[in-house]
Design a protein around this motif. Structure first.
Motif, mmCIF file in Angstrom:
data_model
loop_
_atom_site.group_PDB
_atom_site.id
_atom_site.type_symbol
_atom_site.label_atom_id
_atom_site.label_comp_id
_atom_site.label_asym_id
_atom_site.label_seq_id
_atom_site.Cartn_x
_atom_site.Cartn_y
_atom_site.Cartn_z
ATOM 1 N N VAL A 199 -5.453 -0.502 9.907
ATOM 2 C CA VAL A 199 -5.232 -1.449 11.000
ATOM 3 C C VAL A 199 -5.639 -0.779 12.314
ATOM 4 O O VAL A 199 -5.418 0.419 12.517
ATOM 5 N N SER A 200 -6.252 -1.560 13.195
ATOM 6 C CA SER A 200 -6.470 -1.097 14.562
ATOM 7 C C SER A 200 -5.279 -1.535 15.401
ATOM 8 O O SER A 200 -4.320 -2.119 14.889
ATOM 9 N N ASP A 201 -5.313 -1.253 16.685
ATOM 10 C CA ASP A 201 -4.155 -1.584 17.523
ATOM 11 C C ASP A 201 -3.906 -3.079 17.588
ATOM 12 O O ASP A 201 -2.763 -3.526 17.701
ATOM 13 N N ALA A 202 -4.970 -3.872 17.535
ATOM 14 C CA ALA A 202 -4.821 -5.324 17.617
ATOM 15 C C ALA A 202 -6.089 -5.989 17.124
ATOM 16 O O ALA A 202 -7.193 -5.491 17.362
ATOM 17 N N VAL A 223 0.821 -1.210 0.000
ATOM 18 C CA VAL A 223 0.000 0.000 0.000
ATOM 19 C C VAL A 223 0.857 1.263 0.000
ATOM 20 O O VAL A 223 2.047 1.243 0.325
ATOM 21 N N ASP A 224 0.205 2.377 -0.355
ATOM 22 C CA ASP A 224 0.887 3.669 -0.364
ATOM 23 C C ASP A 224 0.943 4.292 1.027
ATOM 24 O O ASP A 224 1.847 5.080 1.326
ATOM 25 N N ALA A 225 -0.049 3.982 1.858
ATOM 26 C CA ALA A 225 -0.085 4.518 3.221
ATOM 27 C C ALA A 225 -0.949 3.601 4.076
ATOM 28 O O ALA A 225 -1.773 2.837 3.566
ATOM 29 N N ILE A 226 -0.762 3.699 5.390
ATOM 30 C CA ILE A 226 -1.516 2.875 6.331
ATOM 31 C C ILE A 226 -2.225 3.791 7.321
ATOM 32 O O ILE A 226 -1.588 4.570 8.035
ATOM 33 N N ALA A 227 -3.547 3.726 7.310
ATOM 34 C CA ALA A 227 -4.334 4.417 8.334
ATOM 35 C C ALA A 227 -4.384 3.511 9.556
ATOM 36 O O ALA A 227 -4.495 2.293 9.432
ATOM 37 N N CYS A 228 -4.325 4.107 10.751
ATOM 38 C CA CYS A 228 -4.209 3.262 11.941
ATOM 39 C C CYS A 228 -4.793 3.954 13.159
ATOM 40 O O CYS A 228 -4.916 5.177 13.219
ATOM 41 N N GLU A 229 -5.123 3.121 14.147
ATOM 42 C CA GLU A 229 -5.725 3.623 15.384
ATOM 43 C C GLU A 229 -4.735 4.425 16.208
ATOM 44 O O GLU A 229 -5.079 5.453 16.798
ATOM 45 N N ASP A 230 -3.491 3.967 16.288
ATOM 46 C CA ASP A 230 -2.453 4.642 17.070
ATOM 47 C C ASP A 230 -1.155 4.580 16.270
ATOM 48 O O ASP A 230 -0.595 3.501 16.072
ATOM 49 N N THR A 231 -0.678 5.717 15.816
ATOM 50 C CA THR A 231 0.497 5.730 14.936
ATOM 51 C C THR A 231 1.741 5.190 15.636
ATOM 52 O O THR A 231 2.556 4.499 15.024
ATOM 53 N N LEU A 259 5.055 -2.342 12.773
ATOM 54 C CA LEU A 259 5.610 -2.438 11.424
ATOM 55 C C LEU A 259 7.125 -2.617 11.454
ATOM 56 O O LEU A 259 7.692 -3.334 10.608
ATOM 57 N N ALA A 260 7.785 -1.984 12.408
ATOM 58 C CA ALA A 260 9.235 -2.107 12.509
ATOM 59 C C ALA A 260 9.646 -3.557 12.745
ATOM 60 O O ALA A 260 10.694 -4.003 12.263
ATOM 61 N N ALA A 261 8.807 -4.291 13.465
ATOM 62 C CA ALA A 261 9.113 -5.703 13.733
ATOM 63 C C ALA A 261 9.101 -6.529 12.453
ATOM 64 O O ALA A 261 9.753 -7.570 12.368
ATOM 65 N N TYR A 262 8.346 -6.068 11.441
ATOM 66 C CA TYR A 262 8.268 -6.776 10.159
ATOM 67 C C TYR A 262 9.129 -6.126 9.076
ATOM 68 O O TYR A 262 9.103 -6.556 7.918
ATOM 69 N N GLY A 263 9.854 -5.070 9.423
ATOM 70 C CA GLY A 263 10.702 -4.402 8.449
ATOM 71 C C GLY A 263 9.930 -3.616 7.412
ATOM 72 O O GLY A 263 10.379 -3.475 6.270
ATOM 73 N N ILE A 264 8.774 -3.062 7.774
ATOM 74 C CA ILE A 264 7.917 -2.313 6.850
ATOM 75 C C ILE A 264 7.922 -0.842 7.251
ATOM 76 O O ILE A 264 7.735 -0.509 8.422
ATOM 77 N N LYS A 265 8.139 0.024 6.288
ATOM 78 C CA LYS A 265 8.080 1.461 6.515
ATOM 79 C C LYS A 265 7.076 2.081 5.560
ATOM 80 O O LYS A 265 7.211 1.963 4.342
ATOM 81 N N LYS A 266 6.054 2.727 6.094
ATOM 82 C CA LYS A 266 5.015 3.369 5.282
ATOM 83 C C LYS A 266 4.545 4.648 5.973
ATOM 84 O O LYS A 266 4.609 4.762 7.205
ATOM 85 N N PRO A 267 4.061 5.624 5.192
ATOM 86 C CA PRO A 267 3.428 6.795 5.816
ATOM 87 C C PRO A 267 2.188 6.353 6.603
ATOM 88 O O PRO A 267 1.447 5.472 6.159
ATOM 89 N N LEU A 268 1.990 6.968 7.765
ATOM 90 C CA LEU A 268 0.868 6.599 8.620
ATOM 91 C C LEU A 268 -0.152 7.732 8.715
ATOM 92 O O LEU A 268 0.211 8.908 8.742
ATOM 93 N N ILE A 269 -1.424 7.333 8.782
ATOM 94 C CA ILE A 269 -2.530 8.286 8.913
ATOM 95 C C ILE A 269 -3.277 7.942 10.187
ATOM 96 O O ILE A 269 -3.757 6.813 10.346
ATOM 97 N N ALA A 270 -3.390 8.892 11.103
ATOM 98 C CA ALA A 270 -4.103 8.627 12.360
ATOM 99 C C ALA A 270 -5.606 8.574 12.087
ATOM 100 O O ALA A 270 -6.193 9.522 11.562
ATOM 101 N N GLN A 299 -11.093 6.516 17.195
ATOM 102 C CA GLN A 299 -12.508 6.722 17.508
ATOM 103 C C GLN A 299 -12.885 8.193 17.626
ATOM 104 O O GLN A 299 -14.049 8.555 17.458
ATOM 105 N N HIS A 300 -11.928 9.067 17.918
ATOM 106 C CA HIS A 300 -12.238 10.480 18.109
ATOM 107 C C HIS A 300 -12.220 11.282 16.805
ATOM 108 O O HIS A 300 -12.736 12.396 16.769
ATOM 109 N N ASN A 301 -11.606 10.741 15.752
ATOM 110 C CA ASN A 301 -11.544 11.500 14.500
ATOM 111 C C ASN A 301 -11.957 10.663 13.296
ATOM 112 O O ASN A 301 -11.688 11.048 12.152
ATOM 113 N N GLU A 302 -12.608 9.513 13.538
ATOM 114 C CA GLU A 302 -12.839 8.568 12.447
ATOM 115 C C GLU A 302 -13.662 9.170 11.308
ATOM 116 O O GLU A 302 -13.359 8.939 10.132
#
Length: 283
Positions: A75-78, A23-31, A38-49, A52-55
């Motif tokens: 992705v959510s936190d888990a 993907v070009d970017a990953i939206a996520c619950e907590d950046t 992602l660092a554990a999998y060796g993946i680097k991507k731009p993140l979008i917060a 629940q407060h800004n969905e």
């Protein structure tokens, strides 16, 4: 919509890793949390917060990016997004924009516990009626008491989530459920994972016996009523089932109301049908 591990980082799927890498970017619950994962999998991507407060607002931005041809993962936190986690509003916004939502399945604390709870003599009941995922109960007051009463009236299995600081309160509230079984899954897939089953009446004492049991994330599965407690010839309909039935009868024929009511409440279709006929005669 990408499911991520609920604890053990090895539980991510190959398909999820492939999608996150493409993907070009990953939206996520907590950046911060997602960046660490992602660092554990060796993946680097731009993140979008997107939490629940800004969905609602952030979903507009994601839709705009998709319309520009970008590929976005969420992705959510888990676990699986949209299941007691943010993501549902995003999926709705993308669908309403005429764009595709692609679910990538994976870890879920709910199905993880269900697979290990051991339904023994209630297995046939569970196979035909499934389970109700109730998620988090209301925090307090009459809304919480009403929700618990409605769940107690249900005959199928019920899966709950609860915050650690309200776990002792929930144990007290479940004590009157007596011998009905509850399986508690704590820190699932993590180092201190534990799964144990008890009578609801004994759950509070088990929690209090070890201070560590009041820490960590819990998923709770209340077993279906045992076979000997079931049957169409026992007492009157539970109040919540009667309320559901009368509501359905306002808009549906008797037979259909009984069928839908059975799916919603876990009470047998025949018993609901008989009750519906009785209500018609009274009117």
């Amino acid at each position: 919509m990408v499911a991520t591990p609920i604890g053990n980082l090895a539980d991510i799927s190959l398909r999820a890793l492939c999608a996150l890498d493409l993907v070009d970017a990953i939206a996520c619950e907590d950046t911060r949390h997602t960046q660490h994962m992602l660092a554990a999998y060796g993946i680097k991507k731009p993140l979008i917060a997107l939490h629940q407060h800004n969905e609602a607002q952030a979903s507009v931005s994601v839709v705009q990016r998709l319309q520009q041809g970008q590929r976005i993962a969420y992705v959510s936190d888990a676990g699986t997004p949209g299941v007691s986690d943010p993501g549902a509003k995003l999926a709705a916004a993308v669908t309403q924009a005429g764009l595709r939502v692609m679910p990538i399945p994976g870890a879920s604390s709910v199905t993880t516990l269900i697979s290990a709870m051991g339904l023994d003599d209630a297995g046939e009941q569970f196979a035909t009626q499934g389970f109700l995922f109730a998620g988090f109960l209301p925090n307090k007051g009459s809304a919480r008491a009403q929700a618990l009463q409605e769940l107690r009236d249900m005959r199928r299995a019920v899966v709950l989530l609860e915050a650690p600081h309200r776990l002792a309160q929930l144990a007290k509230e479940l004590a009157p459920w007596g011998d009905r079984r509850i399986t508690a899954g704590r820190e699932l897939t993590k180092q201190f994972e534990s799964i144990s089953s008890h009578a609801c009446a004994d759950f509070e004492a088990w929690l209090q016996a070890d201070a560590n049991r009041l820490r960590g994330e819990y998923v709770l599965a209340i077993h279906p009523l045992a076979t000997q407690d079931l049957g169409d010839a026992d007492d009157a309909l539970p109040a919540s089932a009667m309320f559901t039935l009368t509501t359905l009868l306002d808009v549906l024929p008797v037979k259909t109301a009984a069928q839908v009511g059975a799916a919603l409440t876990g009470v047998s279709k025949n018993k609901l049908y008989a009750a519906a006929l009785g209500l018609q005669r009274e009117s």
